[in-house]
Design a protein around this motif. Structure first.
Motif, PDB file in Angstrom:
ATOM      1  N   MET A 250     -40.857 -25.503 -35.630  1.00 16.66           N
ATOM      2  CA  MET A 250     -40.907 -26.071 -34.244  1.00 16.66           C
ATOM      3  C   MET A 250     -42.129 -25.857 -33.584  1.00 16.66           C
ATOM      4  O   MET A 250     -42.618 -25.775 -32.394  1.00 16.66           O
ATOM      5  CB  MET A 250     -39.883 -25.453 -33.451  1.00 16.66           C
ATOM      6  N   GLY A 251     -42.907 -25.159 -34.328  1.00 20.06           N
ATOM      7  CA  GLY A 251     -44.303 -24.688 -33.989  1.00 20.06           C
ATOM      8  C   GLY A 251     -44.561 -23.201 -33.367  1.00 20.06           C
ATOM      9  O   GLY A 251     -43.572 -22.672 -33.034  1.00 20.06           O
ATOM     10  N   GLY A 252     -45.813 -22.759 -32.851  1.00 27.73           N
ATOM     11  CA  GLY A 252     -45.819 -21.287 -32.194  1.00 27.73           C
ATOM     12  C   GLY A 252     -45.397 -21.427 -30.840  1.00 27.73           C
ATOM     13  O   GLY A 252     -44.934 -20.138 -30.516  1.00 27.73           O
ATOM     14  N   ASN A 253     -44.936 -22.488 -30.361  1.00 27.13           N
ATOM     15  CA  ASN A 253     -44.303 -22.378 -28.968  1.00 27.13           C
ATOM     16  C   ASN A 253     -42.855 -22.176 -28.916  1.00 27.13           C
ATOM     17  O   ASN A 253     -41.979 -22.280 -27.910  1.00 27.13           O
ATOM     18  CB  ASN A 253     -44.608 -23.371 -28.114  1.00 27.13           C
ATOM     19  N   SER A 254     -42.055 -22.175 -30.142  1.00 22.11           N
ATOM     20  CA  SER A 254     -40.771 -22.220 -30.098  1.00 22.11           C
ATOM     21  C   SER A 254     -40.159 -20.926 -29.903  1.00 22.11           C
ATOM     22  O   SER A 254     -40.797 -19.710 -30.362  1.00 22.11           O
ATOM     23  CB  SER A 254     -40.247 -22.846 -31.697  1.00 22.11           C
ATOM     24  N   GLY A 255     -39.006 -20.674 -29.557  1.00 17.57           N
ATOM     25  CA  GLY A 255     -38.269 -19.396 -29.371  1.00 17.57           C
ATOM     26  C   GLY A 255     -36.884 -19.662 -29.854  1.00 17.57           C
ATOM     27  O   GLY A 255     -36.494 -20.673 -30.400  1.00 17.57           O
ATOM     28  N   THR A 256     -36.020 -18.680 -29.881  1.00 13.22           N
ATOM     29  CA  THR A 256     -34.761 -18.438 -30.521  1.00 13.22           C
ATOM     30  C   THR A 256     -33.621 -18.306 -29.206  1.00 13.22           C
ATOM     31  O   THR A 256     -33.773 -17.320 -28.588  1.00 13.22           O
ATOM     32  CB  THR A 256     -34.307 -17.537 -31.420  1.00 13.22           C
ATOM     33  N   ALA A 257     -32.789 -19.321 -29.028  1.00 15.60           N
ATOM     34  CA  ALA A 257     -31.742 -19.096 -27.812  1.00 15.60           C
ATOM     35  C   ALA A 257     -30.262 -19.091 -28.515  1.00 15.60           C
ATOM     36  O   ALA A 257     -30.075 -19.913 -29.409  1.00 15.60           O
ATOM     37  CB  ALA A 257     -32.124 -20.242 -26.862  1.00 15.60           C
ATOM     38  N   LEU A 258     -29.668 -18.316 -27.802  1.00 11.97           N
ATOM     39  CA  LEU A 258     -27.950 -18.290 -28.002  1.00 11.97           C
ATOM     40  C   LEU A 258     -27.261 -18.737 -26.654  1.00 11.97           C
ATOM     41  O   LEU A 258     -27.732 -18.175 -25.632  1.00 11.97           O
ATOM     42  CB  LEU A 258     -27.611 -16.829 -28.457  1.00 11.97           C
ATOM     43  N   VAL A 259     -26.592 -19.791 -26.770  1.00  9.56           N
ATOM     44  CA  VAL A 259     -25.868 -20.347 -25.622  1.00  9.56           C
ATOM     45  C   VAL A 259     -24.333 -20.066 -25.981  1.00  9.56           C
ATOM     46  O   VAL A 259     -23.961 -20.779 -26.611  1.00  9.56           O
ATOM     47  CB  VAL A 259     -26.268 -21.881 -25.550  1.00  9.56           C
ATOM     48  N   VAL A 260     -24.000 -19.475 -24.858  1.00 15.42           N
ATOM     49  CA  VAL A 260     -22.536 -19.226 -25.108  1.00 15.42           C
ATOM     50  C   VAL A 260     -21.499 -20.077 -24.114  1.00 15.42           C
ATOM     51  O   VAL A 260     -21.944 -20.163 -23.073  1.00 15.42           O
ATOM     52  CB  VAL A 260     -22.265 -17.724 -24.835  1.00 15.42           C
ATOM     53  N   GLY A 261     -20.905 -21.015 -24.818  1.00 14.32           N
ATOM     54  CA  GLY A 261     -20.203 -21.974 -24.163  1.00 14.32           C
ATOM     55  C   GLY A 261     -20.611 -23.632 -24.416  1.00 14.32           C
ATOM     56  O   GLY A 261     -21.628 -23.697 -24.076  1.00 14.32           O
ATOM     57  N   ALA A 262     -19.645 -24.224 -24.881  1.00 12.34           N
ATOM     58  CA  ALA A 262     -19.937 -25.691 -25.098  1.00 12.34           C
ATOM     59  C   ALA A 262     -19.403 -26.628 -24.118  1.00 12.34           C
ATOM     60  O   ALA A 262     -18.722 -27.751 -24.630  1.00 12.34           O
ATOM     61  CB  ALA A 262     -19.639 -26.010 -26.437  1.00 12.34           C
ATOM     62  N   GLY A 263     -19.526 -26.320 -22.801  1.00 11.30           N
ATOM     63  CA  GLY A 263     -19.151 -26.978 -21.867  1.00 11.30           C
ATOM     64  C   GLY A 263     -20.349 -27.971 -21.411  1.00 11.30           C
ATOM     65  O   GLY A 263     -21.228 -28.232 -22.134  1.00 11.30           O
ATOM     66  N   VAL A 264     -20.046 -28.663 -20.185  1.00 12.40           N
ATOM     67  CA  VAL A 264     -21.166 -29.496 -19.732  1.00 12.40           C
ATOM     68  C   VAL A 264     -22.528 -28.625 -19.308  1.00 12.40           C
ATOM     69  O   VAL A 264     -23.478 -29.039 -20.011  1.00 12.40           O
ATOM     70  CB  VAL A 264     -20.766 -30.047 -18.220  1.00 12.40           C
ATOM     71  N   GLY A 265     -22.485 -27.499 -18.889  1.00 11.87           N
ATOM     72  CA  GLY A 265     -23.657 -26.718 -18.672  1.00 11.87           C
ATOM     73  C   GLY A 265     -24.213 -26.205 -19.980  1.00 11.87           C
ATOM     74  O   GLY A 265     -25.560 -26.096 -20.188  1.00 11.87           O
ATOM     75  N   GLY A 266     -23.596 -25.627 -20.946  1.00  8.89           N
ATOM     76  CA  GLY A 266     -23.934 -25.255 -22.327  1.00  8.89           C
ATOM     77  C   GLY A 266     -24.672 -26.299 -22.849  1.00  8.89           C
ATOM     78  O   GLY A 266     -25.845 -26.091 -23.552  1.00  8.89           O
ATOM     79  N   LEU A 267     -23.864 -27.252 -23.053  1.00 10.05           N
ATOM     80  CA  LEU A 267     -24.509 -28.479 -23.816  1.00 10.05           C
ATOM     81  C   LEU A 267     -25.787 -29.022 -23.251  1.00 10.05           C
ATOM     82  O   LEU A 267     -26.539 -29.092 -24.065  1.00 10.05           O
ATOM     83  CB  LEU A 267     -23.553 -29.578 -24.188  1.00 10.05           C
ATOM     84  N   ALA A 268     -25.800 -29.110 -22.044  1.00  9.99           N
ATOM     85  CA  ALA A 268     -27.141 -29.562 -21.391  1.00  9.99           C
ATOM     86  C   ALA A 268     -28.215 -28.606 -21.488  1.00  9.99           C
ATOM     87  O   ALA A 268     -29.368 -29.069 -21.833  1.00  9.99           O
ATOM     88  CB  ALA A 268     -26.847 -29.951 -19.759  1.00  9.99           C
ATOM     89  N   THR A 269     -27.760 -27.335 -21.505  1.00  7.64           N
ATOM     90  CA  THR A 269     -29.029 -26.241 -21.799  1.00  7.64           C
ATOM     91  C   THR A 269     -29.496 -26.562 -23.012  1.00  7.64           C
ATOM     92  O   THR A 269     -30.819 -26.276 -23.513  1.00  7.64           O
ATOM     93  CB  THR A 269     -28.434 -24.992 -21.340  1.00  7.64           C
ATOM     94  N   ALA A 270     -28.508 -26.543 -23.984  1.00 12.91           N
ATOM     95  CA  ALA A 270     -29.063 -26.751 -25.585  1.00 12.91           C
ATOM     96  C   ALA A 270     -30.080 -27.851 -25.673  1.00 12.91           C
ATOM     97  O   ALA A 270     -31.018 -27.645 -26.440  1.00 12.91           O
ATOM     98  CB  ALA A 270     -27.717 -26.736 -26.371  1.00 12.91           C
ATOM     99  N   ILE A 271     -29.577 -29.103 -24.845  1.00 14.34           N
ATOM    100  CA  ILE A 271     -30.499 -30.049 -25.029  1.00 14.34           C
ATOM    101  C   ILE A 271     -31.955 -29.855 -24.472  1.00 14.34           C
ATOM    102  O   ILE A 271     -32.824 -30.197 -25.235  1.00 14.34           O
ATOM    103  CB  ILE A 271     -29.765 -31.449 -24.328  1.00 14.34           C
ATOM    104  N   GLY A 272     -31.829 -29.230 -23.249  1.00 14.19           N
ATOM    105  CA  GLY A 272     -33.287 -28.997 -22.706  1.00 14.19           C
ATOM    106  C   GLY A 272     -33.965 -27.971 -23.612  1.00 14.19           C
ATOM    107  O   GLY A 272     -35.226 -28.199 -23.747  1.00 14.19           O
ATOM    108  N   LEU A 273     -33.294 -27.270 -24.033  1.00 14.88           N
ATOM    109  CA  LEU A 273     -34.018 -26.215 -25.045  1.00 14.88           C
ATOM    110  C   LEU A 273     -34.441 -26.463 -26.229  1.00 14.88           C
ATOM    111  O   LEU A 273     -35.861 -26.567 -26.708  1.00 14.88           O
ATOM    112  CB  LEU A 273     -33.114 -24.860 -25.302  1.00 14.88           C
ATOM    113  N   ARG A 274     -33.899 -27.535 -26.857  1.00 23.06           N
ATOM    114  CA  ARG A 274     -34.165 -28.469 -28.010  1.00 23.06           C
ATOM    115  C   ARG A 274     -35.466 -29.178 -27.874  1.00 23.06           C
ATOM    116  O   ARG A 274     -36.318 -29.383 -28.522  1.00 23.06           O
ATOM    117  CB  ARG A 274     -33.062 -29.166 -28.733  1.00 23.06           C
ATOM    118  N   ARG A 275     -35.545 -29.941 -26.500  1.00 31.11           N
ATOM    119  CA  ARG A 275     -36.538 -30.788 -26.279  1.00 31.11           C
ATOM    120  C   ARG A 275     -37.777 -29.927 -26.182  1.00 31.11           C
ATOM    121  O   ARG A 275     -38.825 -30.547 -26.098  1.00 31.11           O
ATOM    122  CB  ARG A 275     -36.200 -31.899 -25.071  1.00 31.11           C
ATOM    123  N   ALA A 276     -37.590 -28.735 -25.620  1.00 32.47           N
ATOM    124  CA  ALA A 276     -38.726 -27.902 -25.685  1.00 32.47           C
ATOM    125  C   ALA A 276     -38.939 -27.114 -26.984  1.00 32.47           C
ATOM    126  O   ALA A 276     -40.385 -26.337 -26.897  1.00 32.47           O
ATOM    127  CB  ALA A 276     -38.516 -26.796 -24.670  1.00 32.47           C
TER     128      ALA A 276
END
Length: 370
Positions: free
Chosen positions: A1-27
């Motif tokens: 993912m390059g030098g700008n990548s970080g590591t995130a843990l999202v707790v919960g796979a509802g609408v908010g959690g999945l949308a957050t995971a998408i936004g972070l992956r796109r980043a």
């Protein structure tokens, strides 16, 4: 993912959690999602998606997927139990101001669209049957008493190797209690809600307000109608049907012709008092119900979760892992007061809609513009 990548843990796979995971992956972030359930629930209720939340989905790359299955909501009215129309819902005003209508989409389809986008992006692990481990897992409100089971004397540490922890784990959020304390927690409001989907189109949409109870119907997809009801005393399907037996058509028919085995019943709750912050320690953030669980009266639960997810991941993408504390401050500044205003308005609307002496309420509603 390059030098700008970080590591995130999202707790919960509802609408908010999945949308957050998408936004972070796109980043470019590496993302793991923990979901305490063994599989995602796909019950067939409808989400109302306001134009502002539609714009958030556009920015997350999901606008086309939403519009492929959503239906516009343009015709809804507030009625008395005898069918007398009191006022129009402000749907035309919303569309005129935003340039596009409110949309309704089934919950299963939106969840599947989010999962499909995560799969397309690749690189996200979703671990089912995995609550947040350690001390935080036990620091939740007991749903039988609404009392906190424990209290964090100090914020819990983040799991090793995690740059960002996102609590998207709902009203009983373990992340919230572990990192923000137990003062803000779920509170009952002494109202039972029921939701379901009728296997026909009623053609009559909006809400009917009675004394201490109300019933709503919306379109959701061809051949089906989403419905919801609240009544303080109904605890069984027969009692619910009895509570609305003399209300205007097609309410009795909706309840008579919908299998109670498919209904969902829950005690309405909200998060109180409001949190003083949505972020902690420059590395922890809350989104959705974990941050501002509200009554469903404004139909804004999914919308606010999507707006949270998009704002958080946009701030993180703009600043990168090195700027995470500043990103979380920007997220909190953008979303906290706005989301809490919606939650406050929804709670007040619940009180107004559920008035046990409705004469004054109905007179006030009748003064609203058509």
């Amino acid at each position: 993912m390059g030098g700008n990548s970080g590591t995130a843990l999202v707790v919960g796979a509802g609408v908010g959690g999945l949308a957050t995971a998408i936004g972070l992956r796109r980043a470019g972030w590496e993302v793991t999602v923990l979901e305490r359930r063994a599989a995602l629930e796909r019950y067939g209720t409808a989400f109302g998606i306001h134009p502002t939340a539609q714009s958030a989905l556009d920015r997350l790359g999901l606008g086309d997927a939403l519009r492929a299955r959503a239906v516009p909501y343009r015709d809804g009215w507030i009625r008395r139990p005898d069918g007398t129309v009191l006022a129009a819902l402000p749907l035309e005003r919303i569309e005129r101001k935003a340039g596009r209508p409110e949309l309704l989409v089934s919950r299963p389809y939106l969840i599947d669209a989010l999962l499909a986008e995560l799969d397309r992006l690749g690189g996200t692990k979703i671990e089912y049957g995995r609550p947040l481990a350690g001390e935080a897992a036990s620091l939740v409100a007991d749903p039988a008493t609404d009392q906190a089971v424990g209290r964090a004397a100090a914020p819990a540490p983040l799991p090793p190797g995690v740059d960002l922890l996102v609590g998207a784990d709902g009203i009983n959020s373990a992340v919230r209690t572990a990192h923000f304390g137990a003062r803000s927690r779920p509170r009952r409001i002494d109202t039972v809600a029921w939701i379901g989907t009728a296997g026909f189109e009623t053609g009559v949409y909006g809400e009917t307000w009675g004394a201490g109870r109300f019933f709503g119907m919306t379109p959701v997809e061809p051949g089906r109608t989403n419905w919801y009801a609240t009544v303080p005393e109904a605890t069984t399907a027969d009692e619910l049907r009895g509570a609305f037996a003399d209300w205007h058509d097609p309410i009795p028919r909706v309840l008579a012709e919908t299998d109670p085995a498919t209904w969902i019943r829950y005690e309405m709750r909200h998060l109180y008092p409001a949190l003083p912050a949505f972020t902690a320690a420059g590395r922890v953030a809350l989104v959705g119900d974990a941050a501002h669980a509200m009554t469903p009266n404004l139909g804004q639960g999914a919308c606010t979760a999507l707006l949270d997810a998009e704002a958080l991941t946009r701030a993180v993408a703009e600043r990168g892992p090195a700027g995470l504390p500043a990103a979380l401050r920007a997220y909190g500044a953008e979303r906290r007061r706005s989301a809490q205003r919606v939650a406050f308005a929804s709670r007040n609307l619940h009180r107004f809609m559920s008035a046990r002496r409705p004469a004054l309420r109905d007179a006030l509603v009748g003064l609203l513009p058509g």
